[in-house]
Scaffold this active site. Structure first.
Site, mmCIF file in Angstrom:
data_model
loop_
_atom_site.group_PDB
_atom_site.id
_atom_site.type_symbol
_atom_site.label_atom_id
_atom_site.label_comp_id
_atom_site.label_asym_id
_atom_site.label_seq_id
_atom_site.Cartn_x
_atom_site.Cartn_y
_atom_site.Cartn_z
ATOM 1 N N ARG A 1 0.855 -1.188 0.000
ATOM 2 C CA ARG A 1 0.000 0.000 0.000
ATOM 3 C C ARG A 1 0.889 1.235 0.000
ATOM 4 O O ARG A 1 2.105 1.140 0.149
ATOM 5 C CB ARG A 1 -0.929 -0.003 1.211
ATOM 6 N N ASN B 1 -4.212 8.478 4.795
ATOM 7 C CA ASN B 1 -4.026 7.665 5.999
ATOM 8 C C ASN B 1 -2.556 7.611 6.345
ATOM 9 O O ASN B 1 -1.722 7.308 5.485
ATOM 10 C CB ASN B 1 -4.528 6.231 5.787
ATOM 11 N N GLU B 2 -2.240 7.931 7.574
ATOM 12 C CA GLU B 2 -0.848 7.866 8.037
ATOM 13 C C GLU B 2 0.106 8.318 6.935
ATOM 14 O O GLU B 2 0.983 7.554 6.484
ATOM 15 C CB GLU B 2 -0.496 6.456 8.513
ATOM 16 N N GLU C 1 -6.164 5.381 16.102
ATOM 17 C CA GLU C 1 -5.894 3.938 16.059
ATOM 18 C C GLU C 1 -5.009 3.532 17.227
ATOM 19 O O GLU C 1 -4.044 4.221 17.550
ATOM 20 C CB GLU C 1 -5.089 3.562 14.797
ATOM 21 N N TRP D 1 2.638 -6.857 12.931
ATOM 22 C CA TRP D 1 3.809 -6.391 12.191
ATOM 23 C C TRP D 1 5.095 -6.328 13.017
ATOM 24 O O TRP D 1 6.102 -5.845 12.527
ATOM 25 C CB TRP D 1 3.519 -5.029 11.555
ATOM 26 N N GLU E 1 -3.280 -8.173 7.107
ATOM 27 C CA GLU E 1 -3.538 -7.834 8.508
ATOM 28 C C GLU E 1 -4.525 -8.788 9.169
ATOM 29 O O GLU E 1 -5.160 -8.446 10.162
ATOM 30 C CB GLU E 1 -3.975 -6.374 8.598
ATOM 31 N N LYS E 2 -4.620 -10.002 8.626
ATOM 32 C CA LYS E 2 -5.611 -10.928 9.193
ATOM 33 C C LYS E 2 -5.236 -11.393 10.601
ATOM 34 O O LYS E 2 -6.084 -11.853 11.345
ATOM 35 C CB LYS E 2 -5.859 -12.115 8.259
ATOM 36 N N PHE E 3 -3.954 -11.247 10.962
ATOM 37 C CA PHE E 3 -3.580 -11.616 12.333
ATOM 38 C C PHE E 3 -3.520 -10.403 13.264
ATOM 39 O O PHE E 3 -3.036 -10.500 14.385
ATOM 40 C CB PHE E 3 -2.246 -12.376 12.346
ATOM 41 N N HIS E 4 -3.972 -9.257 12.767
ATOM 42 C CA HIS E 4 -4.013 -8.054 13.607
ATOM 43 C C HIS E 4 -5.335 -8.058 14.367
ATOM 44 O O HIS E 4 -6.393 -8.268 13.783
ATOM 45 C CB HIS E 4 -3.923 -6.816 12.708
#
Ligand code: GAL
Length: 749
Positions: free
Chosen positions: A169, A207-208, A366, A374, A414-417
């Site tokens: 991204r 974003n950021e 956030e 990460w 980000e599925k493990f976030h």
């Protein structure tokens, strides 16, 4: 820049990092560095007017006091049948605001000529029907694949000339005219389409900004860098002077010869590197302003924000400079679990965000409910930690507590976030903590709008010094700017005291130091003359200025202040050093004098001599300069009692705690906390004209009891969570936080 630094995103990092990518061009309207740009008074979320919800109940009126609570909401990742459950559970959790559309460009504009807003319309309508306000993203954060296929020239380039490809991204150059054309067209579309939507409570620009693309070394970047330099220096002769180009045959005879600090045979020019860091921050800020101008024109009544990253080693963006460009300051913060000082870092970042926001309320956009994805190892938070971390932000002025993200993804990077609603579903400890905490926040509504109370100790924080002090070819590459500032902050906490992290640029605007009895300048390496003058004035008029190691060394061009170190403060401090004595990693020097037995210094030492009126508090007992003063103090004005002290090495933590305690006591700064909880409980205070809110934060894993007699009797419990308050004694569970309210009249009596 070869020393390892824990950076949040390995691909962003610093200008000298070969893996870095950055920013580029916009000849037309590039802002002159340092120009005051738009300034509007801070504004807060525009909460929707009261209306009848889908279930027939009434939503809260716009003016009702509340703390924002929510998350990034990505409905586009889910079939629409799931949305109804999202609404039910958001309401159960007390969610009242979500950020929508952040990474949805490719869905909103599937091809250069087609648009699909249907799904977003339906999602926003649904949120509104459920009484949930919308922080609407401009959706420009990550360009769609068709754009980078059509225009690969928008892709950033790293220091060695490699293209940063799509696949992740934020693969765009902030100054690419082509990127801007497409992105700003999207902003126009978003603004026009949703201008009148009653749920639209604030705009979330991109974003950021700069998370992954702060350092771009492309040709666009080169062109924009030249324009920026022309604005800064006016003439090539002035640039050659500032960059010291007589050295190594670097004299420029044409602007076209100037490049970003791309991979060079050896140490690139330091002023070029420093200017490139400044430019890169400005280039992103300029992009922020470009989006903002469209939104201001189309929806002047809707406040605008963008999520900063005041956290850890994220350093590319000078947020103290950016803050004037937004209507309200937002921040993202993630704990680094491997950091033994993770709580102190959280507290430091929250405080700095509050100072950047001018001690007015700010928005925590956030953080995480539990593990992130990460870090090398990602650990779950305890339920108590979610509450403690959130309330630590609140204690430092956050009036909204949000998370990444609402529903944990099933696919993608980000599925493990963690999220508010985890993979395990509503029947989970995380969701129960989330919902419980939503209820607690609702009971804290009266805190909303209060300001953070100014501390009496200020610690200066300066992005120029952060960038310049850690450049290569220095006396040591082991010094870390943020770590040094953190060490002083931690020492204040360990004395039971709050310190404020004060952006150095606010000192130059005239208001920065009023009210501080002690001002500490850790590693303030870049000191332009006006800053040196302002700090000298502060000390002359009765303040106590404490100067840390490797401060006052260079001017704004990164040229040494000559005549002996620390040049910018030499006279004020009454000290003069001729040499640096760098210490190897792990090497320490013993200190003797008025510090705890066994105190040591590390990283750097000096061979200082002192003038007759200087009091020597400690000396080096061994190391490169045995017998030489290591900690000094001098009354600079007997009339005002103003003082200037110097610490010529990096003190060990206990020595620093002792020194801060000594300096605080000399200024009659007394901890409101009993000694027994110093270093385990932080007390941070917010206030209105009539009320004070005291946040007692237990950052240890033990149950602690705080005797409140020193903190006043007339306490009213606003919210106690798992804590108990009996007969002037407050018991906090491990990681527990209690928020107590009292009238300011009671506080003064
Ligand atoms: C932020 C970002 C979010 C998500 C989150 C994960 O960088 O804004 O989109 O990636 O971190 O911690």
């Amino acid at each position: 820049m070869s020393a390892p630094v824990t950076d949040r995103w390995s691909s962003s990092s610093r200008p000298g990092d070969p893996a870095s990518t950055t920013a580029s061009t916009r000849r037309s309207s590039f802002l002159r560095p340092g120009d005051p740009t738009s300034t509007t008074a801070p504004r807060w979320v525009r909460w929707p007017e009261a209306h009848t919800l889908a279930d027939g109940s009434q939503s809260l009126p716009a003016h009702a006091a509340r703390i924002g609570y929510g998350a990034d909401y990505n409905p586009e990742q889910w079939p629409e049948e799931v949305w109804a459950e999202d609404m039910r559970l958001m309401r159960e959790a007390g969610v009242n605001i979500v950020s929508v559309g952040i990474f949805s460009w490719a869905l909103l504009q599937p091809t250069p000529d087609s648009w699909d807003f249907g799904w977003l319309d339906r999602a926003i309508d649904l949120l509104h029907a459920n009484g949930i306000a919308v922080d609407l993203a401009t959706a420009t954060a990550s360009p769609p694949p068709w754009l980078t296929e059509l225009h690969p020239e928008v892709l950033p380039v790293n220091r060695v000339g490699e293209t940063i490809w799509p696949g992740g991204r934020q693969q765009w150059r902030p100054t690419s005219p082509v990127f801007r054309r497409y992105a700003l067209a999207l902003v126009e579309k978003m603004a026009e389409r949703y201008a009148d939507h009653p749920a639209l409570s604030m705009w979330h620009i991109s974003n950021e900004l700069g998370c992954h693309n702060v350092y771009d070394f492309s040709d666009d970047a080169a062109a924009a860098f030249r324009t920026w330099l022309e604005h800064r220096y006016g003439t090539l002769a002035e640039l050659n002077r500032a960059w010291g180009t007589a050295f190594w045959s670097q004299n420029y005879s044409s602007w076209s010869q100037i490049l970003p600090p791309r991979l060079a045979a050896t140490h690139p020019n330091p002023t070029q590197q420093l200017d490139f860091a400044r430019f890169s921050s400005d280039a992103l800020k300029d992009y922020l302003v470009a989006e903002r101008e469209i939104l201001r024109r189309t929806t002047p009544e809707v406040p605008i924000t963008t999520n900063f990253m005041v956290m850890g080693e994220t350093r590319g963006m000078d947020y103290a400079d950016w803050a004037a460009e937004v209507d309200l300051v937002s921040n993202d913060h993630y704990l680094l679990v491997a950091d033994p000082a993770a709580f102190e870092e959280l507290s430091f970042s929250a405080n700095l965000t509050g100072q950047i926001a001018g001690r007015a309320p700010w928005f925590l956009m956030e953080h995480s409910t539990s593990a992130v994805n990460w870090q090398p190892v990602n650990q779950a938070k305890t339920p108590g930690q979610l509450r403690r971390d959130s309330l630590t932000h609140l204690a430092h002025g956050a009036d909204a507590i949000c998370f990444f993200q609402w529903r944990q993804s099933l696919a993608g990077a980000e599925k493990f976030h963690s999220a508010m609603l985890p993979h395990a579903g509503e029947n989970s400890s995380v969701f129960r903590s989330v919902a419980r905490f939503g209820g607690e926040l609702a009971r804290l509504a009266e805190v909303a709008g209060s300001r953070t109370k100014q501390a009496r100790i200020g610690i200066l924080f300066d992005w120029d010094s952060w960038w310049a002090s850690e450049l290569d070819s220095h006396p040591t590459e082991l010094l870390r700017y943020k770590a040094e500032a953190m060490a002083w902050y931690t020492a204040a906490l360990a004395n039971g005291l709050q310190a404020d992290i004060v952006p150095a640029r606010s000192v130059l605007t005239g208001h920065g130091l009023a009210g501080y009895d002690v001002v500490i300048a850790p590693m303030l390496y870049v000191v332009p003359q006006p800053l040196a003058d302002a700090l000298a004035d502060y000390a002359m008029s009765g303040g106590h200025l404490v100067v840390g190691v490797f401060s006052g060394i260079a001017d704004a061009d990164d040229h040494i202040h000559p005549g002996g170190y620390p040049g910018a403060f030499r006279e004020l401090l009454g000290v003069r050093a001729e040499e640096f004595g760098g210490l190897l990693a792990g090497q320490t020097v013993q200190l003797s004098g008025d510090l705890p037995a066994g105190s040591t210094g590390s990283l750097l030492t000096h061979d200082i001599t002192v003038s007759a009126d200087v009091e020597v508090l400690a000396r080096f007992a061994d190391g490169p300069f045995p017998g030489v003063p290591a900690v000094t103090s001098r009354v600079v004005n007997t009339g005002s009692g103003g003082r200037a002290s110097f610490v010529a090495t990096m003190l060990d933590p206990d020595a620093l705690v002792a020194l801060v305690g000594r300096f605080a006591a000399a200024a009659d700064i007394v901890s409101p906390l009993p000694d027994a909880v110093h270093g385990t409980v932080q007390l941070a205070v917010r206030h209105t004209d009539s009320q004070e809110y005291l946040f007692y934060i237990n950052h240890s894993a033990q149950v602690v009891t705080v005797d409140l007699t020193t903190a006043d009797g007339a306490l009213v419990a606003v919210d106690l969570g798992g804590s108990t308050l009996t007969a002037g004694s407050l018991t906090l569970p491990a990681t527990g936080v209690a928020v107590l309210g009292r009238s300011r009249t009671a506080a003064r009596s």
